[in-house]
Design a protein around this motif. Structure first.
Motif, PDB file in Angstrom:
ATOM      1  N   VAL A  68     -29.175  85.127  60.267  1.00  0.00           N
ATOM      2  CA  VAL A  68     -27.945  85.334  59.508  1.00  0.00           C
ATOM      3  C   VAL A  68     -28.287  85.844  58.113  1.00  0.00           C
ATOM      4  O   VAL A  68     -29.178  85.310  57.436  1.00  0.00           O
ATOM      5  N   ASP A  69     -27.564  86.882  57.683  1.00  0.00           N
ATOM      6  CA  ASP A  69     -27.692  87.375  56.311  1.00  0.00           C
ATOM      7  C   ASP A  69     -27.084  86.318  55.382  1.00  0.00           C
ATOM      8  O   ASP A  69     -25.873  86.037  55.466  1.00  0.00           O
ATOM      9  N   PRO A  70     -27.883  85.714  54.485  1.00  0.00           N
ATOM     10  CA  PRO A  70     -27.343  84.626  53.649  1.00  0.00           C
ATOM     11  C   PRO A  70     -26.347  85.094  52.596  1.00  0.00           C
ATOM     12  O   PRO A  70     -25.658  84.273  51.995  1.00  0.00           O
ATOM     13  N   TYR A  71     -26.268  86.410  52.377  1.00  0.00           N
ATOM     14  CA  TYR A  71     -25.371  86.926  51.349  1.00  0.00           C
ATOM     15  C   TYR A  71     -24.031  87.385  51.920  1.00  0.00           C
ATOM     16  O   TYR A  71     -23.002  87.314  51.238  1.00  0.00           O
ATOM     17  N   THR A  72     -24.040  87.851  53.162  1.00  0.00           N
ATOM     18  CA  THR A  72     -22.810  88.380  53.763  1.00  0.00           C
ATOM     19  C   THR A  72     -22.329  87.562  54.954  1.00  0.00           C
ATOM     20  O   THR A  72     -21.163  87.686  55.351  1.00  0.00           O
TER      21      THR A  72
ATOM     22  N   LEU B  92     -35.670  89.780  59.880  1.00  0.00           N
ATOM     23  CA  LEU B  92     -36.278  88.883  58.888  1.00  0.00           C
ATOM     24  C   LEU B  92     -35.881  89.182  57.446  1.00  0.00           C
ATOM     25  O   LEU B  92     -35.875  88.274  56.614  1.00  0.00           O
ATOM     26  N   ARG B  93     -35.556  90.435  57.136  1.00  0.00           N
ATOM     27  CA  ARG B  93     -35.296  90.798  55.746  1.00  0.00           C
ATOM     28  C   ARG B  93     -33.944  91.493  55.604  1.00  0.00           C
ATOM     29  O   ARG B  93     -33.495  92.220  56.498  1.00  0.00           O
ATOM     30  N   VAL B  94     -33.305  91.249  54.466  1.00  0.00           N
ATOM     31  CA  VAL B  94     -32.040  91.898  54.132  1.00  0.00           C
ATOM     32  C   VAL B  94     -32.076  92.271  52.654  1.00  0.00           C
ATOM     33  O   VAL B  94     -32.880  91.726  51.884  1.00  0.00           O
ATOM     34  N   PRO B  95     -31.210  93.203  52.228  1.00  0.00           N
ATOM     35  CA  PRO B  95     -31.118  93.491  50.790  1.00  0.00           C
ATOM     36  C   PRO B  95     -30.667  92.251  50.022  1.00  0.00           C
ATOM     37  O   PRO B  95     -29.818  91.493  50.479  1.00  0.00           O
ATOM     38  N   VAL B  96     -31.237  92.050  48.855  1.00  0.00           N
ATOM     39  CA  VAL B  96     -30.900  90.889  48.045  1.00  0.00           C
ATOM     40  C   VAL B  96     -29.491  91.058  47.478  1.00  0.00           C
ATOM     41  O   VAL B  96     -29.175  92.079  46.868  1.00  0.00           O
TER      42      VAL B  96
ATOM     43  N   GLU C 132     -34.366  64.999  45.971  1.00  0.00           N
ATOM     44  CA  GLU C 132     -35.614  64.265  46.200  1.00  0.00           C
ATOM     45  C   GLU C 132     -36.850  65.133  45.979  1.00  0.00           C
ATOM     46  O   GLU C 132     -37.966  64.717  46.263  1.00  0.00           O
ATOM     47  N   GLY C 133     -36.632  66.357  45.502  1.00  0.00           N
ATOM     48  CA  GLY C 133     -37.762  67.231  45.181  1.00  0.00           C
ATOM     49  C   GLY C 133     -38.203  68.146  46.292  1.00  0.00           C
ATOM     50  O   GLY C 133     -39.223  68.836  46.159  1.00  0.00           O
ATOM     51  N   LEU C 134     -37.472  68.207  47.407  1.00  0.00           N
ATOM     52  CA  LEU C 134     -37.854  69.100  48.502  1.00  0.00           C
ATOM     53  C   LEU C 134     -37.452  70.524  48.151  1.00  0.00           C
ATOM     54  O   LEU C 134     -36.271  70.821  47.927  1.00  0.00           O
ATOM     55  N   SER C 135     -38.420  71.398  48.106  1.00  0.00           N
ATOM     56  CA  SER C 135     -38.171  72.799  47.762  1.00  0.00           C
ATOM     57  C   SER C 135     -38.406  73.667  48.987  1.00  0.00           C
ATOM     58  O   SER C 135     -38.978  73.241  49.986  1.00  0.00           O
ATOM     59  N   ASP C 136     -37.963  74.903  48.905  1.00  0.00           N
ATOM     60  CA  ASP C 136     -38.074  75.833  50.035  1.00  0.00           C
ATOM     61  C   ASP C 136     -39.530  76.128  50.381  1.00  0.00           C
ATOM     62  O   ASP C 136     -40.398  76.085  49.498  1.00  0.00           O
ATOM     63  N   PRO C 137     -39.776  76.446  51.655  1.00  0.00           N
ATOM     64  CA  PRO C 137     -38.835  76.475  52.776  1.00  0.00           C
ATOM     65  C   PRO C 137     -38.634  75.096  53.387  1.00  0.00           C
ATOM     66  O   PRO C 137     -39.567  74.292  53.411  1.00  0.00           O
ATOM     67  N   VAL C 138     -37.416  74.838  53.867  1.00  0.00           N
ATOM     68  CA  VAL C 138     -37.119  73.554  54.495  1.00  0.00           C
ATOM     69  C   VAL C 138     -36.452  73.801  55.845  1.00  0.00           C
ATOM     70  O   VAL C 138     -35.960  74.895  56.119  1.00  0.00           O
ATOM     71  N   GLU C 139     -36.447  72.747  56.644  1.00  0.00           N
ATOM     72  CA  GLU C 139     -35.753  72.766  57.929  1.00  0.00           C
ATOM     73  C   GLU C 139     -34.848  71.544  57.979  1.00  0.00           C
ATOM     74  O   GLU C 139     -35.263  70.431  57.650  1.00  0.00           O
TER      75      GLU C 139
ATOM     76  N   SER D 204     -30.419  72.793  67.106  1.00  0.00           N
ATOM     77  CA  SER D 204     -31.546  71.858  66.977  1.00  0.00           C
ATOM     78  C   SER D 204     -32.096  71.825  65.566  1.00  0.00           C
ATOM     79  O   SER D 204     -32.700  70.825  65.162  1.00  0.00           O
ATOM     80  N   ALA D 205     -31.898  72.887  64.796  1.00  0.00           N
ATOM     81  CA  ALA D 205     -32.399  72.907  63.416  1.00  0.00           C
ATOM     82  C   ALA D 205     -31.815  74.109  62.694  1.00  0.00           C
ATOM     83  O   ALA D 205     -31.387  75.090  63.321  1.00  0.00           O
ATOM     84  N   ILE D 206     -31.801  74.018  61.378  1.00  0.00           N
ATOM     85  CA  ILE D 206     -31.380  75.131  60.526  1.00  0.00           C
ATOM     86  C   ILE D 206     -32.464  75.352  59.490  1.00  0.00           C
ATOM     87  O   ILE D 206     -32.925  74.398  58.846  1.00  0.00           O
ATOM     88  N   ARG D 207     -32.870  76.596  59.327  1.00  0.00           N
ATOM     89  CA  ARG D 207     -33.863  76.947  58.307  1.00  0.00           C
ATOM     90  C   ARG D 207     -33.210  77.894  57.312  1.00  0.00           C
ATOM     91  O   ARG D 207     -33.167  79.112  57.538  1.00  0.00           O
ATOM     92  N   PRO D 208     -32.686  77.349  56.211  1.00  0.00           N
ATOM     93  CA  PRO D 208     -32.023  78.203  55.223  1.00  0.00           C
ATOM     94  C   PRO D 208     -32.983  79.242  54.660  1.00  0.00           C
ATOM     95  O   PRO D 208     -34.198  79.043  54.608  1.00  0.00           O
ATOM     96  N   SER D 209     -32.403  80.343  54.206  1.00  0.00           N
ATOM     97  CA  SER D 209     -33.200  81.423  53.597  1.00  0.00           C
ATOM     98  C   SER D 209     -34.138  80.858  52.537  1.00  0.00           C
ATOM     99  O   SER D 209     -33.687  80.264  51.553  1.00  0.00           O
ATOM    100  N   PRO D 210     -35.462  81.027  52.702  1.00  0.00           N
ATOM    101  CA  PRO D 210     -36.404  80.387  51.780  1.00  0.00           C
ATOM    102  C   PRO D 210     -36.660  81.170  50.499  1.00  0.00           C
ATOM    103  O   PRO D 210     -37.216  80.622  49.546  1.00  0.00           O
ATOM    104  N   GLU D 211     -36.270  82.439  50.464  1.00  0.00           N
ATOM    105  CA  GLU D 211     -36.558  83.265  49.292  1.00  0.00           C
ATOM    106  C   GLU D 211     -35.587  84.431  49.256  1.00  0.00           C
ATOM    107  O   GLU D 211     -34.957  84.754  50.280  1.00  0.00           O
ATOM    108  N   PRO D 212     -35.443  85.098  48.125  1.00  0.00           N
ATOM    109  CA  PRO D 212     -34.533  86.240  48.055  1.00  0.00           C
ATOM    110  C   PRO D 212     -34.912  87.317  49.083  1.00  0.00           C
ATOM    111  O   PRO D 212     -36.074  87.700  49.203  1.00  0.00           O
ATOM    112  N   GLY D 213     -33.924  87.750  49.831  1.00  0.00           N
ATOM    113  CA  GLY D 213     -34.150  88.794  50.819  1.00  0.00           C
ATOM    114  C   GLY D 213     -34.529  88.298  52.196  1.00  0.00           C
ATOM    115  O   GLY D 213     -34.604  89.086  53.139  1.00  0.00           O
TER     116      GLY D 213
END
Length: 465
Positions: free
Chosen positions: A108-112, A48-52, A288-295, A76-85
Motif C-alpha cells: 500500500v502506498d502510505p501517502y495515497t 517496494l517504492r513510491v514517490p515521497v 516505549e521507544g520502538l522505532s522503525d521498522p516494526v511489525e 497476520s501482521a502489518i508492517r508500516p512504511s519504515p522510511e520515506p518512499g
C-alpha cells in the motif's frame, strides 16, 4: 601438531573429495542468495517504492485499502512504511494459492492509500518470490524436509574440512610460499592454502551458524540452550486477568512470519478492530521507544493483546517488542508487557546475530558482499582441491589416494583425547558423526582385506635359497 599431520591430511583429503560436491552446491546457491537482496529491490521496485508524499495516511486507512483490494484471508501482521518512499505491507494468511507457512503481502502506498499489488512473502525478513525461491534452493534444493539433509551435511563437514586445512597450512611452511615462481601442483597448493587460510574464519562461522537451524544438529543446539536457560525469550501477549497462552514468535530468516493470527471465526470482528485500534497501538509502542521498522501482530483471540516488535536485522540490533492491550470501550492502548533485546540471554543474542550475519542481514550490503566473497572463495578452493587431486596422480584418472595407517603413528596420549572429542562432536552433529563412522568402518575393512592379500602374496612367493 606434526604427529597429527598425516592423520589430518588423510581426513582432509577424503572429506574434501567426497563432501566437496555438496559444498559446491551450497556455495553456488549461497552466492545467488547473497545477491538476491539487491535483485529483489530491482525486480519488485514497483511494489517496494513510491514517490515521497507530503504526509502519510493513518495506518488504519492503509489497512482498510488493503482489505478492500484483497478481502480474502486473515490479517497476520502489518508492517508500516519504515522510511520515506517505502510502502506499507499488510500480511495475510489463509489466502487460496499461497503456500503453507507463507503469507500474501499487500503493498500500500502510505501517502495515497493506493494498493500497488500483492506478492507471496516468506520469513521474518519478508522475502519476496525471487529471494524465497533462491533461499529454498540453497536450503533444501526445493526437495522439502528431505532436501535439508544436503545443507546440514555440507555445514557439518565444512568446519571439519576448514579446520583440517588450517592444521595443514600451519604445519607445512612450504604451503605459505608465494604463488609467484611456482607451477603445477605446487602452484595449486599455494593458491588453495593461501585462500583457504584467509577465508577460514568466515567458513568456520558459516559452518557453525548454518547448523543452528538445521534439522538434527539444530535440535541439539536448541536443547543445549534450553538446558542452560538461554532460549530466546518471548513477550507475553496474554491479557492481564486471563490465562490463555499466547506469545510472540521468534524465527530465523528461514522460518515463517511468526506471531499471533486470527482464525476464520473471529476475523470479521478483529478486522474492524485492527483498523480502528492499530494507530493507538503503534503510538503506544512508539512511546516505549520502538522505532522503525516494526511489525504489528493482531490479537489471536479475545484474551490476547497486540504485539509490536522491531524487525530491523542490521547492526546494532533492534529487536525490542511490546504487548499492547486496547480497551474496547475507550480505545485507549496500554502496554502490558515489554521485552528488550538487551535482556536476552547471551546465547540467544549470539544465535540472533549469527543467523542474521549468515543470511546477509546483520550489516546490510557489506554483509552480503562478504558472503559473496566467501562463497566465491569456497568455489575456488574446491576447484583447486580437485585440480591438486588430479595433479597428484600426474594425469592418472582420479589421482593417487593418501596412504592408510596414519592413525597408527599418532601417540595414544594424543589419539585418545582427539577420538573422544570427535565422538562427542559426532553425537551432537549426526551428519558428521554417522558418515565419519561409516568411512572409518569401510576403511578398516578395506585395510584388513589389503593386509591379508599382502600376507597371502608373501606366503605364495618362492623364497630364495
Amino acid at each position: 601438531m606434526s604427529v597429527l599431520r598425516p592423520l589430518v591430511l588423510r581426513l582432509h583429503f577424503y572429506a574434501g573429495v567426497f563432501v566437496a560436491p555438496f559444498l559446491l552446491v551450497a556455495a553456488v546457491t549461497g552466492l545467488l542468495y547473497a545477491g538476491s537482496f539487491q535483485a529483489e529491490k530491482f525486480v519488485y521496485a514497483d511494489q517496494l517504492r513510491v514517490p515521497v508524499g507530503a504526509e502519510r495516511l493513518p495506518v488504519s486507512e492503509q489497512i482498510a485499502a488493503a482489505r478492500e483490494a484483497r478481502p480474502e484471508g486473515t490479517i497476520s501482521a502489518i508492517r508500516p512504511s519504515p522510511e520515506p518512499g517505502a510502502t506499507t505491507r499488510v500480511l495475510l494468511t489463509g489466502v487460496p494459492g499461497v503456500a503453507e507457512g507463507h503469507t500474501l503481502a499487500v503493498f500500500v502506498d502510505p501517502y495515497t492509500g493506493n494498493v500497488l499489488g500483492a506478492l507471496e512473502s516468506y520469513g521474518s525478513t519478508g522475502a519476496l518470490p525471487l529471494r524465497t525461491w533462491i533461499d529454498e534452493l540453497h536450503r533444501d534444493l526445493h526437495l522439502g524436509e528431505s532436501g535439508r539433509l544436503y545443507s546440514e551435511f555440507a555445514a557439518s563437514w565444512l568446519g571439519v574440512i576448514t579446520a583440517g586445512g588450517l592444521v595443514l597450512w600451519f604445519s607445512r611452511r612450504r604451503a605459505r610460499r608465494t604463488v609467484r615462481g611456482s607451477s603445477g601442483r605446487r602452484r595449486s597448493l599455494a593458491l588453495h592454502g593461501t585462500v583457504g587460510a584467509w577465508a577460514a574464519a568466515g567458513l568456520l562461522f558459516l559452518s557453525a551458524t548454518g547448523l543452528t537451524w538445521s534439522t538434527y544438529a539444530g535440535a541439539n543446539i536448541d536443547d543445549l540452550r534450553t538446558a542452560l536457560g538461554h532460549s530466546t525469550p518471548s513477550v507475553s501477549a496474554t491479557l492481564p486477568g486471563t490465562s490463555a497462552p499466547s506469545s510472540d514468535g521468534d524465527h530465523g530468516d528461514h522460518g515463517t512470519t511468526g506471531g499471533a493470527t486470527n482464525d476464520g471465526d473471529t476475523d470479521t470482528g478483529t478486522r474492524t478492530r485492527t483498523g480502528t485500534d492499530v494507530d493507538a497501538v503503534l503510538n503506544a509502542a512508539r512511546g516505549e521507544g520502538l522505532s522503525d521498522p516494526v511489525e504489528i501482530v493482531p490479537p489471536a483471540d479475545s484474551s490476547s493483546a497486540y504485539v509490536v516488535r522491531q524487525i530491523q536485522r542490521s547492526w546494532p540490533e533492534k529487536q525490542d517488542s511490546v504487548a499492547v492491550a486496547v480497551d474496547p470501550g475507550s480505545g485507549d492502548a496500554t502496554v502490558t508487557d515489554t521485552l528488550r533485546f538487551a535482556d536476552y540471554p547471551v546465547l540467544a543474542k549470539l544465535t540472533r546475530w549469527g543467523i542474521d550475519a549468515h543470511t546477509g542481514n546483520l550489516f546490510g550490503l557489506a554483509n552480503q558482499i562478504a558472503l559473496a566473497l566467501l562463497a566465491l572463495a569456497l568455489i575456488f578452493l574446491i576447484l583447486w582441491g580437485y585440480r591438486m587431486w588430479w595433479q597428484r596422480g600426474r594425469g592418472a584418472a582420479f589421482g593417487r589416494p593418501v596412504p592408510r595407517g596414519a592413525w597408527s603413528r599418532v601417540p595414544p596420549y594424543v589419539l585418545v583425547p582427539c577420538a573422544a572429542g570427535v565422538a562427542v562432536l559426532g553425537y551432537f552433529v549426526p551428519l558428521l558423526g554417522i558418515p565419519l563412522a561409516v568411512f572409518l568402518t569401510v576403511d578398516v575393512i578395506l585395510g584388513e582385506i589389503a593386509h591379508r592379500r599382502g600376507r597371502r602374496a608373501d606366503t605364495l612367493t618362492p623364497q630364495a635359497s
